[in-house]
Scaffold this active site. Structure first.
Site, PDB file in Angstrom:
ATOM      1  N   ASP A 174      -9.968  -4.522  -5.003  1.00 45.78           N
ATOM      2  CA  ASP A 174      -9.411  -3.770  -3.879  1.00 45.78           C
ATOM      3  C   ASP A 174     -10.293  -2.558  -3.596  1.00 45.78           C
ATOM      4  O   ASP A 174     -10.435  -1.674  -4.448  1.00 45.78           O
ATOM      5  CB  ASP A 174      -7.989  -3.312  -4.238  1.00 45.78           C
ATOM      6  CG  ASP A 174      -7.243  -2.684  -3.072  1.00 45.78           C
ATOM      7  OD1 ASP A 174      -7.873  -2.009  -2.246  1.00 45.78           O
ATOM      8  OD2 ASP A 174      -6.010  -2.863  -3.013  1.00 45.78           O
ATOM      9  N   SER A 225       0.827  -1.197   0.000  1.00 35.35           N
ATOM     10  CA  SER A 225       0.000   0.000   0.000  1.00 35.35           C
ATOM     11  C   SER A 225       0.871   1.260   0.000  1.00 35.35           C
ATOM     12  O   SER A 225       1.605   1.501  -0.947  1.00 35.35           O
ATOM     13  CB  SER A 225      -0.953  -0.035   1.197  1.00 35.35           C
ATOM     14  OG  SER A 225      -1.971   0.925   1.067  1.00 35.35           O
ATOM     15  N   HIS A 281      -7.541  -5.480  -0.286  1.00 35.12           N
ATOM     16  CA  HIS A 281      -6.431  -4.566  -0.024  1.00 35.12           C
ATOM     17  C   HIS A 281      -5.514  -5.173   1.021  1.00 35.12           C
ATOM     18  O   HIS A 281      -5.924  -5.428   2.156  1.00 35.12           O
ATOM     19  CB  HIS A 281      -6.949  -3.210   0.466  1.00 35.12           C
ATOM     20  CG  HIS A 281      -5.866  -2.167   0.545  1.00 35.12           C
ATOM     21  ND1 HIS A 281      -5.369  -1.548  -0.580  1.00 35.12           N
ATOM     22  CD2 HIS A 281      -5.171  -1.664   1.598  1.00 35.12           C
ATOM     23  CE1 HIS A 281      -4.425  -0.695  -0.229  1.00 35.12           C
ATOM     24  NE2 HIS A 281      -4.280  -0.759   1.094  1.00 35.12           N
TER      25      HIS A 281
END
Length: 327
Positions: A270, A143, A299
């Site tokens: 996601d 991320s 995610h």
């Protein structure tokens, strides 16, 4: 044209959508069999970074893999520990580093960390090389950490040490402006509110540490990332506005500069990522950026089988980093 059109990831039957694939690993996964040794290093500007090492004990590894965590994460998060465990199993030393303010102790300066801050990553890479002189370094990130990694590799490829040979990143918001609005949608507010809660608490800690430099007026009225970043993140880190910060920090604009084999895995379901975070055109024109877009994964999810077992992201990273021919 490194577009990976097929992905072998299949989620367990009980994680049948992107939200479950995101939430279940975050809340219920445990990775107990990782032991860190913490090192604190002083930065040139008078601050500090806490590094968590997991080195092999039975032999000397010549390869190090750095792991960069996500927004408001740390080296203790299950997805980081899972990656560290997989890297150790593959024969690599691992270094999970904590961003400023993320190691359990507030950093000293007004500045903290942000999603375009590549100087600290470069500092950690060079420190690790000077300390143990690895012949090879791999980078992984999740991320926000994936965004920092991609930007680091692409913005000034000539400054990346020659020992850094490959990278693998997952669930990366390559377009920060679009992502900041996407996560504010009604169905994603649970994630946004969780981030804002910890960010507000850190600002309160920062104000207690530096009362003359932080104004908390209307802190609780900030309802999304653009508002928070415009008020705090941008000015604390030298940007005029959230808009300028997003433009500078988004890794998507730097992908063409990457000069080492780099795997980017973003799941199509996601909940954090809008369509602009699937840079198919950039990958198709790059010799080095390998884009994989499985239909599932959520995610920072990619769970497989038992909650404490190895995850697809970990297997895929090791596979890519060790392959004779990347892909």
């Amino acid at each position: 044209m490194p577009l990976i059109t097929e992905s072998s990831y299949q989620p367990p039957f009980y994680m049948f959508n992107g939200h479950l694939q995101t939430i279940v690993p975050s809340l219920w996964r445990e990775v107990p069999d990782v032991r860190y040794q913490r090192e604190r290093i002083e930065t040139a500007d008078g601050d500090f970074l806490d590094l968590d090492w997991s080195r092999l004990t039975d032999r000397t590894a010549d390869t190090l893999c750095l792991v960069s965590h996500g927004l408001e994460g740390d080296a203790g998060r299950p997805y980081v520990r899972g990656m560290v465990r997989a890297l150790n199993k593959a024969g690599f030393d691992a270094l999970a580093w904590n961003y400023r303010s993320c190691s359990g102790e507030m950093n000293r300066l007004l500045r903290s960390y942000h999603l375009g801050d590549t100087d600290d990553l470069d500092f950690v890479v060079r420190h690790a090389l000077s300390k143990l002189r690895y012949s090879r370094v791999f980078l992984t990130g999740f991320s926000a950490g994936g965004n920092v990694t991609l930007k680091y590799l692409g913005e000034q490829p000539e400054r990346v040490p020659r020992e850094v040979e490959r990278a693998a990143v997952f669930s990366v918001p390559t377009d920060l402006k679009a992502s900041s609005y996407h996560i504010a949608r009604f169905e994603n507010r649970v994630y946004l509110n969780r981030f804002l809660k910890t960010l507000r608490e850190k600002m309160r800690q920062k104000a207690a540490l530096l009362p003359d430099q932080v104004d908390l007026t209307d802190l609780d009225l900030l309802q999304d990332f653009p508002q928070f970043d415009d008020r705090f993140t941008a000015p604390m880190h030298g940007f005029k506005s959230a808009e300028e910060y997003y433009e500078h920090a988004s890794s998507g604009r730097y992908l063409s500069g990457i000069r080492i084999p780099t795997l980017l895995v973003n799941a199509q379901n996601d909940p954090f990522l809008p369509p602009t975070c699937f840079p198919r055109d950039a990958a198709s024109h790059s010799e080095f950026v390998f884009l994989e877009t499985p239909s599932d994964g959520g995610h920072v999810g990619f769970g497989e089988g038992t909650p404490d077992g190895e995850y697809y992201s970990e297997r895929r990273a090791v596979e890519f980093l060790t392959a004779e021919v990347p892909g």
